[in-house]
Design a protein around this motif. Sequence first.
Motif, short mmCIF file in Angstrom:
data_model
loop_
_atom_site.label_atom_id
_atom_site.label_comp_id
_atom_site.label_asym_id
_atom_site.label_seq_id
_atom_site.Cartn_x
_atom_site.Cartn_y
_atom_site.Cartn_z
N GLU A 246 -1.57 2.56 16.41
CA GLU A 246 -0.25 3.10 16.74
C GLU A 246 0.84 2.04 16.59
OE1 GLU A 246 -0.62 4.52 20.72
OE2 GLU A 246 -0.71 2.50 21.60
N GLN A 247 0.43 0.77 16.55
CA GLN A 247 1.35 -0.35 16.32
C GLN A 247 0.82 -1.17 15.14
OE1 GLN A 247 0.86 -1.58 20.62
NE2 GLN A 247 3.03 -2.10 20.36
N PRO A 248 0.87 -0.63 13.91
CA PRO A 248 0.22 -1.29 12.78
C PRO A 248 0.76 -2.68 12.49
CG PRO A 248 1.66 0.49 12.03
CD PRO A 248 1.58 0.61 13.51
N ASN A 249 -0.15 -3.60 12.29
CA ASN A 249 0.20 -4.97 11.93
C ASN A 249 -0.79 -5.43 10.87
OD1 ASN A 249 1.36 -7.62 12.10
ND2 ASN A 249 -0.42 -8.23 13.31
N ILE A 250 -0.28 -5.84 9.71
CA ILE A 250 -1.15 -6.20 8.58
C ILE A 250 -1.47 -7.70 8.64
CG2 ILE A 250 -1.52 -5.97 6.11
CD1 ILE A 250 -0.73 -3.36 7.60
N ILE A 251 -2.76 -8.03 8.58
CA ILE A 251 -3.22 -9.42 8.63
C ILE A 251 -4.00 -9.74 7.35
CG2 ILE A 251 -4.61 -11.09 9.91
CD1 ILE A 251 -4.29 -9.24 12.37
N ILE A 252 -3.66 -10.84 6.73
CA ILE A 252 -4.38 -11.30 5.53
C ILE A 252 -5.53 -12.20 5.96
CG2 ILE A 252 -4.20 -12.49 3.32
CD1 ILE A 252 -1.16 -11.97 3.42
N CYS A 253 -6.74 -11.81 5.57
CA CYS A 253 -7.94 -12.58 5.94
C CYS A 253 -8.67 -13.04 4.68
CB CYS A 253 -8.88 -11.72 6.80
SG CYS A 253 -8.13 -11.11 8.32
N LYS A 254 -9.64 -13.93 4.87
CA LYS A 254 -10.42 -14.45 3.74
C LYS A 254 -11.90 -14.51 4.12
CE LYS A 254 -6.99 -17.46 1.49
NZ LYS A 254 -6.72 -18.85 1.01
N PHE A 255 -12.74 -14.39 3.09
CA PHE A 255 -14.16 -14.70 3.27
C PHE A 255 -14.53 -15.82 2.30
CE2 PHE A 255 -14.07 -10.99 0.35
CZ PHE A 255 -14.73 -11.52 -0.76
N ASP A 256 -15.68 -16.43 2.53
CA ASP A 256 -16.13 -17.56 1.71
C ASP A 256 -16.26 -17.16 0.24
OD1 ASP A 256 -17.67 -19.68 0.49
OD2 ASP A 256 -18.25 -20.30 2.52
N GLU A 257 -15.73 -17.97 -0.66
CA GLU A 257 -15.75 -17.66 -2.09
C GLU A 257 -17.16 -17.55 -2.66
OE1 GLU A 257 -13.36 -20.42 -4.27
OE2 GLU A 257 -11.47 -19.47 -3.68
#
Length: 688
Positions: A246-257
């Motif tokens: 209901e309170q959208p917040n976009i987060i950029i994440c990473k995983f190991d290459e």
Amino acid sequence: MSEFFLELFSEEIPASLQQNARNTLLENFQKLFQEKQISFKKSSSFSTPNRLIILFQGLSKEVIQNAEEIKGPNVNAPEKAIEGFLRSNQIDKNDLFKKMIEKREFYFFKKSSKKINTINLLEEHTPLILNKLQWKKSMRWGGHSLNWARPLKSILAIFDGKSLVFQFHHLKCTKATFIDKEFEDKKKTFKDFKSYKDFFNQSGIIIDHNLRREFIIKEFEKISNKKNFIIESNKKLLDEVTDIVEQPNIIICKFDEKFLNIPKEILIITMQYHQKYFPTFNKKGKITNEFLVVANNKDTEGYIKLGNERVVDARLSDAQFFWEKNKSQNLIKQVSKLKTMNYFKGLGSYFDKIQRMRKLGGMISDELLISKDQVELSTSICKVDLISDLVGEFPELQGIMGGYFAEAQGFDKEIALAVSEHYLPTGLDSKTPKKPFSIALALTDKIDTLVGFFGINQKPTSSKDPYALRRSALGVIKLLIDNNKEFKIKDLISYSSSLHRDQGFELSIDLSQKELIEFLMDRLKYYMKEKKIRADISEAAIISHGIDHINKIYKKASALNELITKEIGEDIIASYKRASSILENELKSGDFKLSNATDPGIFKNDYEKNLLKKINELRKYFASINKDEIYEESLANLAGAKKVIFEFFDNVKVNDEDKSIKKNRLELLQMLCRTFNNYINFSSIEIK
């Protein structure tokens, strides 16, 4: 004009249940207002994980229902039917009068005009509407009798600034709702929807799910432009994520290459279906190690980002372990393990299935002029990935992983591709295999499945299709149409049936084959309907050609559908209908038995000669074309006959006094219609 505003606050409702609930509630209130003749200007429904909201604006405060006569049962109806009519209308028998309608006598009563206050109507009907709401999954809690998706905590209902007064099970309606789902002692009173929406907007909560989706899309676009990567479009996932925040917040994440070395489908499935993340791709379409999370809160401390990265790393570590283990396990040596894996009761094991598929695939390979040995090899290994750890963990990857295993073990690329694609196509918009080995394996799998399930009478019903047989049938149709191929489907069905019998499985052969052919033709009709082809054109094409000409049926219908409203189409239909209507009317009398030829020796004028010449030209054209027919050219040739046909009708009296001349001219028209029907059966085409 007034506003009606309803909010149902509960514990978090799963995304899969929200859409149906908000739509059903809105429709039921709309029906109520329409039945009671109460007008409104605008209606909307919204939802958050905890809130279902209905809003009507511009509602009439009251309505005068005009006096009317209400029709009841026939006077000879059973007494119970009459009593039911009296009860439902809250009247007694003295209020009834009799009236004749179409020589039958019925009871009626006169309903007086009545003023209805909308608020009273809502107080009476809102609990009834809420009670009718059906959930695919529901629960009861405590000592309450209410079945709801999740425990319902409060009902807020306001009409024209006033709270409705009603009780729904254990809850009383008020003007207040919980403003913090974590702290249920925090409540607030509202007077209308605007103050409600404004309050939550200030708290960062987007009540309208449509606006939440737009917000997420815009944030994705900003990130995509800034980071120079592509976010794969996935409407289903986007809708689901929209309904769980209901309170959208976009987060950029990473995983190991290092995980980029395992098949991208594993990465995508892990992120999209298991974790509700959005994978990203570079401009060349290659997956990156960055992904997006739509969180329900700000991540000021970075804990949400860290937690999601740890989760995906753990899942990908498991996937990498299984990948390294499974890709080295010899596919050929594992085929025998399928003997212990049940396919379906009455159809044997998966080992039995692939033995049937090997032989059926060999028959199909002859049609495609490809190596029979290679097709048999691909059918032998196509189901082995079902016993792998990876498919056990990610069932969505069956077939795809088999293709990767085959490629890793040095099988020909065409065989590996065929294995990975043999479940395709899976729907109207699904990718269709294009390579010959892929077509052979996909068609083999689907025909075996359809014949088996129809043979043991497990065909779909009107509402249920537990074994996805409609999808399999549609897959057969798309394989043929998208690849411009024709197969002798009847022979394939018959051969597949014999392969089941040879293994000792009892199938209801004659009936099931007939039903399966009808089922495939019904799916073809559905496919053409989805492609916006007129129903009468589809029917005409199907009547003209059988199950062995699925591709031809579609292509002919599609070409005619494209031209039917243009000059070419209008000329064809006008020419055919003018001839067929005269022929049909004359043949009704039964005075003539027509032959399949006409006698030029008794022609009376050049118009008859010209028409016969044109018919022979068309017959010669249709006799000369084979599989390479250009359907637009055929239609153009038929349309080109209009001038000669109309000149004949404008100058020749078919209904001549001389019966032999009349018969001869009718035979000429019959030849014309049959020549046109070389394309499709034009008698089924409606004039619009």
